[in-house]
Motif scaffolding. Structure first.
Motif, PDB file in Angstrom:
ATOM      1  N   UNK A   3       0.828  -1.207   0.000  1.00 53.10           N
ATOM      2  CA  UNK A   3       0.000   0.000   0.000  1.00 53.10           C
ATOM      3  C   UNK A   3       0.863   1.258   0.000  1.00 53.10           C
ATOM      4  N   UNK A   4       1.972   1.248   0.725  1.00 56.26           N
ATOM      5  CA  UNK A   4       2.872   2.402   0.742  1.00 56.26           C
ATOM      6  C   UNK A   4       3.440   2.657  -0.646  1.00 56.26           C
ATOM      7  N   UNK A   5       3.748   1.584  -1.350  1.00 58.79           N
ATOM      8  CA  UNK A   5       4.317   1.751  -2.686  1.00 58.79           C
ATOM      9  C   UNK A   5       3.276   2.202  -3.701  1.00 58.79           C
ATOM     10  N   UNK A   6       2.003   1.919  -3.446  1.00 58.41           N
ATOM     11  CA  UNK A   6       0.941   2.399  -4.335  1.00 58.41           C
ATOM     12  C   UNK A   6       0.740   3.896  -4.212  1.00 58.41           C
ATOM     13  N   UNK A 171      -2.525  10.077   7.721  1.00 62.12           N
ATOM     14  CA  UNK A 171      -2.155   9.347   6.514  1.00 62.12           C
ATOM     15  C   UNK A 171      -2.134   7.844   6.766  1.00 62.12           C
ATOM     16  N   UNK A 172      -2.091   7.456   8.032  1.00 65.69           N
ATOM     17  CA  UNK A 172      -2.139   6.036   8.398  1.00 65.69           C
ATOM     18  C   UNK A 172      -2.624   5.940   9.845  1.00 65.69           C
ATOM     19  N   UNK A 173      -3.339   4.870  10.135  1.00 65.44           N
ATOM     20  CA  UNK A 173      -3.808   4.630  11.501  1.00 65.44           C
ATOM     21  C   UNK A 173      -4.004   3.136  11.681  1.00 65.44           C
ATOM     22  N   UNK A 174      -3.907   2.687  12.921  1.00 64.41           N
ATOM     23  CA  UNK A 174      -4.098   1.261  13.149  1.00 64.41           C
ATOM     24  C   UNK A 174      -4.122   0.913  14.615  1.00 64.41           C
ATOM     25  N   UNK A 189      -5.864   4.913   4.186  1.00 64.41           N
ATOM     26  CA  UNK A 189      -6.811   5.721   3.435  1.00 64.41           C
ATOM     27  C   UNK A 189      -7.433   5.046   2.234  1.00 64.41           C
ATOM     28  N   UNK A 190      -7.010   3.841   1.917  1.00 66.69           N
ATOM     29  CA  UNK A 190      -7.583   3.143   0.754  1.00 66.69           C
ATOM     30  C   UNK A 190      -7.976   1.725   1.156  1.00 66.69           C
ATOM     31  N   UNK A 191      -8.850   1.618   2.132  1.00 70.90           N
ATOM     32  CA  UNK A 191      -9.270   0.310   2.618  1.00 70.90           C
ATOM     33  C   UNK A 191      -8.613  -0.004   3.949  1.00 70.90           C
ATOM     34  N   UNK A 192      -9.070  -1.098   4.546  1.00 71.45           N
ATOM     35  CA  UNK A 192      -8.552  -1.535   5.843  1.00 71.45           C
ATOM     36  C   UNK A 192      -7.956  -2.924   5.663  1.00 71.45           C
ATOM     37  N   UNK A 193      -6.789  -3.143   6.250  1.00 71.32           N
ATOM     38  CA  UNK A 193      -6.089  -4.404   6.124  1.00 71.32           C
ATOM     39  C   UNK A 193      -5.918  -5.009   7.512  1.00 71.32           C
TER      40      UNK A 193
END
Length: 199
Positions: A3-6, A171-174, A189-193
């Motif tokens: 995801x970071x690379x996307x 920009x990120x949370x978890x 920000x683009x779905x949850x993993x």
């Protein structure tokens, strides 16, 4: 990591997130061994022999709070890419620069400049619900990452401004949940993993 690379805007967070996941694995082991390693109860200040500080929520810090806070501080600030320049923990009254966390003199050290040059700041609660450990109930680690505002200075005021942003600016949370199964849940920000720890 994928995801970071996307998302080129957060690409340099990949190493930080891997180190944070490793810290969650270490906290998982500590939580599992809390009773056998006698990590229950309030933290004791080694210099005075009295109970440790009260955190910003007005709770007496537990031994687990202090230990897990140290792990998370070092995870966010010690990642090899130095993406994070400052951190704010529920266990500490004020944010800290990563140069301070890593023990570098912030007035004249070239190394301190490396640790203050990151473009992100991190917020976290290292072990939410630490009093639950006494009853063998679940606990967790919660964290979020913000982009540092442009022009923010390296002083205390600049650091405070970096943390006083809306949650929608993350920009990120978890979180990591330590229970019968240990899970890491992360969004950028683009779905949850979701990831499950295989011991």
């Amino acid at each position: 990591e994928v995801e970071c690379w996307k998302l080129p805007s957060i690409r340099n967070l990949d190493r930080t997130l891997l180190v944070v996941s490793d810290a969650c694995k270490q906290i998982n082991r500590i939580v599992q061994r809390a009773q056998t390693d006698d990590l229950y109860g309030p933290a004791i200040d080694p210099t005075t022999g009295e109970n440790a500080d009260v955190n910003v929520q007005g709770e007496v810090q537990q031994q687990l709070d202090v230990l897990c806070n140290t792990l998370m501080l070092r995870a966010f600030c010690g990642a090899s890419n130095n993406a994070i320049c400052a951190v704010a923990s529920e266990e500490e009254p004020l944010p800290r620069s990563c140069a301070d966390v890593m023990g570098y003199d912030t007035t004249n050290s070239d190394l301190s400049k490396i640790f203050t040059s990151g473009e992100f700041v991190a917020v976290f609660d290292p072990i939410d619900g630490s009093k639950n450990i006494d009853s063998s109930l679940p606990v967790g680690t919660v964290f979020g990452i913000y982009r540092r505002p442009e022009g923010a200075k390296d002083d205390l005021y600049g650091n405070l401004q970096s943390f006083l942003q809306r949650g929608t600016k993350m920009v990120a949370a978890g979180y990591c949940l330590y229970s019968a199964t240990t899970v890491l849940v992360l969004t950028m920000g683009s779905g949850v993993h979701g990831f499950t720890l295989d011991p």
